[in-house]
Design a protein around this motif. Structure first.
Motif, short mmCIF file in Angstrom:
data_model
loop_
_atom_site.label_atom_id
_atom_site.label_comp_id
_atom_site.label_asym_id
_atom_site.label_seq_id
_atom_site.Cartn_x
_atom_site.Cartn_y
_atom_site.Cartn_z
N THR A 161 -0.91 -9.49 -15.05
CA THR A 161 0.02 -8.55 -15.70
C THR A 161 1.27 -8.31 -14.86
O THR A 161 2.26 -7.81 -15.37
N GLY A 162 1.21 -8.62 -13.56
CA GLY A 162 2.32 -8.36 -12.65
C GLY A 162 2.35 -6.94 -12.12
O GLY A 162 3.22 -6.58 -11.34
N ILE A 163 1.39 -6.12 -12.53
CA ILE A 163 1.35 -4.72 -12.09
C ILE A 163 0.80 -4.61 -10.68
O ILE A 163 1.32 -3.86 -9.86
N ILE A 164 -0.25 -5.35 -10.37
CA ILE A 164 -0.84 -5.33 -9.03
C ILE A 164 -0.18 -6.44 -8.23
O ILE A 164 -0.26 -7.61 -8.59
N ARG A 165 0.52 -6.05 -7.16
CA ARG A 165 1.23 -7.00 -6.31
C ARG A 165 0.90 -6.71 -4.86
O ARG A 165 0.86 -5.56 -4.44
N ALA A 166 0.68 -7.77 -4.09
CA ALA A 166 0.33 -7.61 -2.68
C ALA A 166 0.91 -8.75 -1.86
O ALA A 166 0.89 -9.90 -2.30
N GLU A 167 1.42 -8.40 -0.69
CA GLU A 167 1.83 -9.41 0.29
C GLU A 167 0.62 -9.66 1.17
O GLU A 167 0.03 -8.72 1.70
N ILE A 168 0.21 -10.92 1.30
CA ILE A 168 -0.99 -11.25 2.07
C ILE A 168 -0.62 -12.28 3.13
O ILE A 168 -0.09 -13.35 2.82
N SER A 169 -0.90 -11.94 4.40
CA SER A 169 -0.58 -12.84 5.51
C SER A 169 -1.64 -13.94 5.61
O SER A 169 -2.69 -13.87 4.97
N ASP A 170 -1.36 -14.94 6.45
CA ASP A 170 -2.33 -16.02 6.63
C ASP A 170 -3.58 -15.55 7.38
O ASP A 170 -4.57 -16.26 7.42
N GLN A 171 -3.56 -14.34 7.96
CA GLN A 171 -4.75 -13.75 8.57
C GLN A 171 -5.49 -12.83 7.61
O GLN A 171 -6.45 -12.17 7.99
N GLY A 172 -5.01 -12.74 6.36
CA GLY A 172 -5.66 -11.90 5.36
C GLY A 172 -5.26 -10.44 5.40
O GLY A 172 -5.87 -9.61 4.75
N GLU A 173 -4.20 -10.10 6.15
CA GLU A 173 -3.71 -8.73 6.17
C GLU A 173 -2.97 -8.46 4.85
O GLU A 173 -2.20 -9.29 4.39
N VAL A 174 -3.21 -7.29 4.27
CA VAL A 174 -2.69 -6.97 2.95
C VAL A 174 -1.70 -5.81 3.02
O VAL A 174 -1.97 -4.80 3.65
N ARG A 175 -0.57 -5.99 2.35
CA ARG A 175 0.40 -4.91 2.15
C ARG A 175 0.61 -4.80 0.65
O ARG A 175 1.14 -5.72 0.02
N MET A 176 0.17 -3.70 0.06
CA MET A 176 0.35 -3.50 -1.38
C MET A 176 1.82 -3.21 -1.64
O MET A 176 2.49 -2.53 -0.86
N LEU A 177 2.35 -3.74 -2.75
CA LEU A 177 3.74 -3.59 -3.12
C LEU A 177 3.83 -2.88 -4.47
O LEU A 177 3.12 -3.24 -5.41
N ALA A 178 4.71 -1.92 -4.55
CA ALA A 178 4.91 -1.21 -5.83
C ALA A 178 5.61 -2.14 -6.81
O ALA A 178 6.51 -2.88 -6.46
N SER A 179 5.18 -2.11 -8.07
CA SER A 179 5.82 -2.92 -9.10
C SER A 179 6.67 -2.05 -10.03
O SER A 179 7.30 -2.56 -10.94
N GLY A 180 6.67 -0.74 -9.77
CA GLY A 180 7.47 0.19 -10.57
C GLY A 180 7.92 1.35 -9.71
O GLY A 180 7.40 1.58 -8.62
N GLY A 181 8.87 2.11 -10.21
CA GLY A 181 9.48 3.19 -9.45
C GLY A 181 8.57 4.35 -9.09
O GLY A 181 8.76 4.99 -8.07
N GLN A 182 7.57 4.63 -9.89
CA GLN A 182 6.71 5.79 -9.65
C GLN A 182 5.36 5.42 -9.06
O GLN A 182 4.48 6.27 -8.95
N GLN A 183 5.16 4.18 -8.67
CA GLN A 183 3.86 3.74 -8.15
C GLN A 183 3.66 4.16 -6.71
O GLN A 183 4.59 4.15 -5.91
N ASP A 184 2.43 4.49 -6.39
CA ASP A 184 1.98 4.73 -5.02
C ASP A 184 0.74 3.87 -4.84
O ASP A 184 -0.38 4.32 -5.05
N PRO A 185 0.93 2.59 -4.47
CA PRO A 185 -0.19 1.64 -4.48
C PRO A 185 -1.33 2.02 -3.54
O PRO A 185 -1.12 2.49 -2.43
N THR A 186 -2.55 1.82 -4.02
CA THR A 186 -3.75 2.02 -3.23
C THR A 186 -4.04 0.73 -2.47
O THR A 186 -3.85 -0.36 -2.98
N TYR A 187 -4.52 0.87 -1.24
CA TYR A 187 -4.83 -0.31 -0.45
C TYR A 187 -6.24 -0.80 -0.73
O TYR A 187 -7.17 0.00 -0.86
#
Length: 78
Positions: free
Chosen positions: A44-70
């Motif tokens: 859907t494109g709503i859940i977005r995450a930056e994932i490093s090659d070590q598996g570290e995750v940074r959740m990214l907001a896909s909208g202005g009012q989002q507060d992503p859960t890790y």
């Protein structure tokens, strides 16, 4: 066989004393996140995450009012 372009993000939900897990399959996009690592998104494109090659995750907001859960963990689907 491990799919190199996908991760399964596992989130802990509040139900059942916080022991319930929700899983979301994300696929690699052509984008890079603020840390320079690949961005992965659900279909859907709503859940977005930056994932490093070590598996570290940074959740990214896909909208202005989002507060992503890790997620609890990011793992390759089997």
């Amino acid at each position: 066989m491990v799919d190199e372009d996908r991760y399964e993000l596992v989130f802990r939900s509040g139900g059942n004393g916080g022991r319930t897990e929700d899983k979301v399959l994300v696929s690699r996009t052509p984008q890079a996140g603020p840390g320079g690592h690949p961005v992965y998104a659900d279909e859907t494109g709503i859940i977005r995450a930056e994932i490093s090659d070590q598996g570290e995750v940074r959740m990214l907001a896909s909208g202005g009012q989002q507060d992503p859960t890790y997620p609890v963990v990011a793992r390759r689907p089997t």
